[in-house]
Design a protein around this motif. Structure first.
Motif, mmCIF file in Angstrom:
data_model
loop_
_atom_site.group_PDB
_atom_site.id
_atom_site.type_symbol
_atom_site.label_atom_id
_atom_site.label_comp_id
_atom_site.label_asym_id
_atom_site.label_seq_id
_atom_site.Cartn_x
_atom_site.Cartn_y
_atom_site.Cartn_z
ATOM 1 N N GLY A 397 0.793 -1.220 0.000
ATOM 2 C CA GLY A 397 0.000 0.000 0.000
ATOM 3 C C GLY A 397 0.824 1.268 0.000
ATOM 4 O O GLY A 397 0.671 2.117 0.878
ATOM 5 N N GLY A 398 1.698 1.429 -0.952
ATOM 6 C CA GLY A 398 2.505 2.644 -1.034
ATOM 7 C C GLY A 398 3.627 2.466 -2.019
ATOM 8 O O GLY A 398 3.884 1.360 -2.496
ATOM 9 N N ALA A 399 4.289 3.552 -2.354
ATOM 10 C CA ALA A 399 5.378 3.499 -3.328
ATOM 11 C C ALA A 399 6.591 2.818 -2.722
ATOM 12 O O ALA A 399 7.066 3.181 -1.643
ATOM 13 C CB ALA A 399 5.739 4.905 -3.779
ATOM 14 N N VAL A 400 7.087 1.802 -3.415
ATOM 15 C CA VAL A 400 8.262 1.063 -2.978
ATOM 16 C C VAL A 400 9.400 1.390 -3.924
ATOM 17 O O VAL A 400 9.221 1.432 -5.140
ATOM 18 C CB VAL A 400 7.992 -0.460 -2.988
ATOM 19 C CG1 VAL A 400 9.267 -1.224 -2.680
ATOM 20 C CG2 VAL A 400 6.908 -0.812 -1.984
ATOM 21 N N GLY A 401 10.586 1.580 -3.375
ATOM 22 C CA GLY A 401 11.749 1.818 -4.220
ATOM 23 C C GLY A 401 12.035 3.290 -4.376
ATOM 24 O O GLY A 401 11.793 4.090 -3.469
ATOM 25 N N GLY A 402 12.586 3.656 -5.518
ATOM 26 C CA GLY A 402 12.970 5.037 -5.726
ATOM 27 C C GLY A 402 14.473 5.166 -5.774
ATOM 28 O O GLY A 402 15.157 4.322 -6.341
ATOM 29 N N TYR A 403 14.975 6.216 -5.108
ATOM 30 C CA TYR A 403 16.403 6.501 -5.163
ATOM 31 C C TYR A 403 16.895 6.903 -3.778
ATOM 32 O O TYR A 403 16.118 7.277 -2.889
ATOM 33 C CB TYR A 403 16.689 7.632 -6.159
ATOM 34 C CG TYR A 403 16.237 7.325 -7.568
ATOM 35 C CD1 TYR A 403 17.067 6.642 -8.456
ATOM 36 C CD2 TYR A 403 14.966 7.692 -7.996
ATOM 37 C CE1 TYR A 403 16.647 6.340 -9.743
ATOM 38 C CE2 TYR A 403 14.533 7.398 -9.288
ATOM 39 C CZ TYR A 403 15.390 6.725 -10.154
ATOM 40 O OH TYR A 403 14.966 6.420 -11.424
ATOM 41 N N GLY A 404 18.205 6.818 -3.578
ATOM 42 C CA GLY A 404 18.826 7.326 -2.372
ATOM 43 C C GLY A 404 18.360 6.654 -1.092
ATOM 44 O O GLY A 404 18.197 5.432 -1.024
ATOM 45 N N ASP A 405 18.099 7.500 -0.060
ATOM 46 C CA ASP A 405 17.745 6.960 1.248
ATOM 47 C C ASP A 405 16.461 6.150 1.207
ATOM 48 O O ASP A 405 16.329 5.149 1.909
ATOM 49 C CB ASP A 405 17.590 8.105 2.262
ATOM 50 C CG ASP A 405 18.922 8.762 2.595
ATOM 51 O OD1 ASP A 405 19.964 8.103 2.382
ATOM 52 O OD2 ASP A 405 18.922 9.919 3.065
ATOM 53 N N LYS A 406 15.477 6.560 0.401
ATOM 54 C CA LYS A 406 14.216 5.822 0.302
ATOM 55 C C LYS A 406 14.467 4.410 -0.210
ATOM 56 O O LYS A 406 13.914 3.420 0.309
ATOM 57 C CB LYS A 406 13.276 6.562 -0.652
ATOM 58 C CG LYS A 406 11.935 5.853 -0.923
ATOM 59 C CD LYS A 406 11.058 5.789 0.317
ATOM 60 C CE LYS A 406 9.626 5.419 -0.019
ATOM 61 N NZ LYS A 406 9.498 4.120 -0.683
ATOM 62 N N LEU A 407 15.296 4.270 -1.227
ATOM 63 C CA LEU A 407 15.612 2.960 -1.770
ATOM 64 C C LEU A 407 16.339 2.109 -0.730
ATOM 65 O O LEU A 407 16.007 0.934 -0.519
ATOM 66 C CB LEU A 407 16.467 3.100 -3.031
ATOM 67 C CG LEU A 407 16.972 1.790 -3.655
ATOM 68 C CD1 LEU A 407 15.807 0.916 -4.086
ATOM 69 C CD2 LEU A 407 17.878 2.082 -4.839
ATOM 70 N N ARG A 408 17.311 2.682 -0.056
ATOM 71 C CA ARG A 408 18.065 1.924 0.950
ATOM 72 C C ARG A 408 17.145 1.467 2.087
ATOM 73 O O ARG A 408 17.242 0.333 2.560
ATOM 74 C CB ARG A 408 19.213 2.782 1.496
ATOM 75 C CG ARG A 408 20.434 2.824 0.574
ATOM 76 C CD ARG A 408 21.608 3.506 1.244
ATOM 77 N NE ARG A 408 21.404 4.951 1.304
ATOM 78 C CZ ARG A 408 21.788 5.796 0.356
ATOM 79 N NH1 ARG A 408 22.379 5.329 -0.736
ATOM 80 N NH2 ARG A 408 21.581 7.088 0.483
ATOM 81 N N ASP A 409 16.264 2.329 2.518
ATOM 82 C CA ASP A 409 15.340 1.960 3.599
ATOM 83 C C ASP A 409 14.418 0.820 3.176
ATOM 84 O O ASP A 409 14.157 -0.104 3.957
ATOM 85 C CB ASP A 409 14.506 3.173 4.024
ATOM 86 C CG ASP A 409 15.320 4.225 4.765
ATOM 87 O OD1 ASP A 409 16.438 3.884 5.221
ATOM 88 O OD2 ASP A 409 14.852 5.378 4.867
ATOM 89 N N ASP A 410 13.922 0.878 1.934
ATOM 90 C CA ASP A 410 13.021 -0.176 1.469
ATOM 91 C C ASP A 410 13.753 -1.507 1.306
ATOM 92 O O ASP A 410 13.208 -2.565 1.626
ATOM 93 C CB ASP A 410 12.364 0.224 0.148
ATOM 94 C CG ASP A 410 11.202 1.189 0.353
ATOM 95 O OD1 ASP A 410 10.767 1.346 1.501
ATOM 96 O OD2 ASP A 410 10.740 1.783 -0.644
ATOM 97 N N VAL A 411 14.986 -1.433 0.818
ATOM 98 C CA VAL A 411 15.766 -2.662 0.682
ATOM 99 C C VAL A 411 15.919 -3.328 2.052
ATOM 100 O O VAL A 411 15.741 -4.545 2.195
ATOM 101 C CB VAL A 411 17.145 -2.373 0.056
ATOM 102 C CG1 VAL A 411 18.072 -3.582 0.215
ATOM 103 C CG2 VAL A 411 17.000 -2.035 -1.409
#
Length: 571
Positions: A397-411
């Motif tokens: 229920g939300g955007a997964v991935g992206g770039y930078g800190d958002k990507l690292r947090d999701d990983v």
């Protein structure tokens, strides 16, 4: 072309250095026989600093993980692939057979999964159960002593379970299950599906002074610089060389077995890849362990006045009854495994738990069975590690991935929250499924290549259907969500291409009747008593188990027989 003939006469010329060839080399050399071991690829030692690839970071791969360039051989430890430069193979009609060839000392044993399962009593006599195929000319009781010696010689971890068609052996202590495997076991057991510790040929305790103990780097697919897992080179060939009885010929592509006026083998003809010249070796016996299809190709190319249809092929059976394990898989997202504390969960280079076949075929719409392999956890991410963000957005229920800190947090949130299940099952050997020589195509050495003609039947398709449906049921039972749509009939229910599991067997199958088989129960050609086959070509049928442990046991049995017959001057 001028062919250079060796003056030396060997007791045994062994073609191929994988499981079967390596075992033959070890047994015969240690019996005091003079052995020539011929390998189509280069020398390889996983302990050599120039080739050693363990304990390197994913980004140190020269191909950045590009498996399409060298499947199963990221870094520099695997010389081979589905396609080998200058060595094509062809397909007949709408066949899509995938033929893996390894070109290195030790062959496929450098990068296999080390799943080391004995065939059971039913597996040798399955025609008596369902009327399909043929029974082996040997029983489990005849090969059991060699399985026992193999367990003690090579080492395999596991537990005694007392399951009827999953014979127990002599086991080393198994490693503890990882968290994703415990989730799998919980879900499977809810459905009445058994889960037991895996049986892998990886040393969890000291076996001998030649080999180390697994230190859980989880990189067995790159072979092992401590020799803690089984590879033919490190565990069989290198120890055999200490006897002084082994001459090693690497980068030598065998063309054919040479024969005399009586139709008996006199040696082999090969092309040296380094100088492109053809040579012959002379020997009292020839032992083919080049892999099921490669050994069939050598026999078919060994034509003479005495063997006009190819050596050992008076029955027109060489290359026929080719069959591979079935395979299908599913992956799943396990929400309960999200947001985990990250720690080293590597373990061995394979699963710590697995499911042996449990089904009752009398109640099912397909014969035989399959086992379930499990993967997942927080192992070292490979280059390109990630997931389908569109797929994941459906579930969180939300955007997964992206770039930078958002990507690292999701990983980090999703790391270790995925699990996969794969089925590996038994197909039925069919006379029509075969490899044969292509009359119009040769490889770079001028040797006629193989042409494949292979079709799955509904037996295998329905087995794959049962696999994938079962995997989704297990996923739901452990509180997970299957990834992607369940494959339907138009996708053959997810059944992988023949050959893709790399368990091809049956091309030189053993039997009591020379009119319907190539070798006898000692893997000895009916048509030439001093030629033997020690790879999976001699299998009368596959099983719901990986074939390597049975290749090794049969090769040990055949090699002891060869040594005895040579000493008695019967061959």
């Amino acid at each position: 072309m001028q062919i250079k003939e060796s003056a030396k006469v060997y007791d045994a010329i062994i073609v191929g250095s994988g499981a079967g060839g390596g075992m033959a080399c070890n047994i015969l050399a240690n019996q005091g026989l003079k052995v020539a071991l011929v390998e189509a690829g280069p020398f390889f030692d996983p302990k050599d600093p120039l080739t050693q690839t363990q304990l390197k970071w994913p980004w140190e791969s020269p191909r950045r993980g590009a498996g399409s360039t060298r499947a199963f051989g990221d870094y520099d430890m695997s010389y081979g692939d589905w396609e080998v430069d200058g060595e094509p193979y062809t397909q007949k009609d709408d066949t899509n057979f995938m033929w893996w060839r390894s070109r290195m000392l030790g062959g496929r044993t450098n990068h296999w999964g080390r799943i080391s399962l004995r065939f059971g009593p039913k597996d040798f006599k399955h025609k008596d159960v369902d009327g399909l195929g043929e029974n082996w000319p040997i029983s489990y009781e005849e090969i059991k002593p060699f399985y026992d010696k193999l367990d003690k010689k090579i080492g395999v971890f596991g537990t005694k379970e007392g399951i009827e068609n999953e014979p127990d052996g002599f086991f080393l202590p198994p490693p503890k299950p990882r968290l994703h495997e415990l989730y799998y076991a919980k879900g499977a057991k809810k459905l009445g599906i058994p889960v037991i510790p895996s049986r892998l040929s990886i040393l969890t305790k000291k076996l001998n002074n030649d080999r180390g103990v697994c230190f859980y780097c989880s990189q067995c697919n790159r072979s092992c610089n401590a020799y803690a897992d089984f590879s033919s080179g490190s565990c069989l060939i290198f120890p055999a060389q200490k006897s002084g009885q082994v001459d090693l010929y690497t980068n030598c592509m065998v063309r054919s077995v040479t024969t005399n006026d009586e139709g008996l083998a006199t040696g082999v003809s090969y092309i040296n890849k380094e100088d492109k010249k053809e040579y012959t070796l002379r020997g009292k016996t020839v032992i083919l362990g080049a892999s099921a299809c490669s050994s069939a190709r050598i026999l078919l190319n060994s034509k003479s006045k005495q063997h006009p249809n190819g050596l050992g092929n008076s029955s027109d059976t060489v290359g026929r009854y080719l069959h591979d394990s079935t395979g299908a898989g599913r992956s799943a997202f396990i929400p309960a495994l999200m947001d985990r504390k990250i720690y080293n969960e590597d373990g061995t280079g394979g699963m710590h738990l697995y499911t042996p076949w449990w089904g009752d075929n009398k109640k099912l719409d397909f014969p035989r069975g399959y086992h379930i392999e499990v993967w997942g956890g927080m192992g070292m991410p490979a280059y390109g590690f990630g997931w389908n963000t569109t797929e994941m957005n459906k579930y969180v229920g939300g955007a997964v991935g992206g770039y930078g800190d958002k990507l690292r947090d999701d990983v980090k949130r999703f790391f270790g929250a995925f699990i996969g299940m794969g089925g590996r099952g038994e197909s039925i050997a069919k006379y029509e499924n075969r490899c044969e020589l292509d009359p119009n195509v040769v490889d770079q050495f001028g040797i006629p290549v193989l042409r494949f003609n292979y079709q799955w039947s509904d037996y295998e398709r329905l087995q794959a259907k049962h696999m994938t449906e079962t995997f989704d049921e297990i996923t739901h039972a452990m509180g997970g969500i299957p990834m992607g749509d369940l494959p339907g009939k138009e996708q053959d229910y997810g059944l992988l291409a023949p050959g893709q599991i790399i368990h091809e067997v049956g091309t030189t199958r053993m039997g009591d009747d020379p009119k319907t088989s190539v070798t006898n129960k000692y893997s000895q050609l009916h048509d030439a008593k001093n030629v033997f086959v020690v790879d999976a070509g001699v299998f009368t049928s596959q099983a719901d188990k990986n074939c390597t442990w049975t290749i090794l046991a049969l090769s040990m049995r055949t090699s002891e027989y060869i040594a005895d017959q040579l000493k008695k001057q019967n061959i």
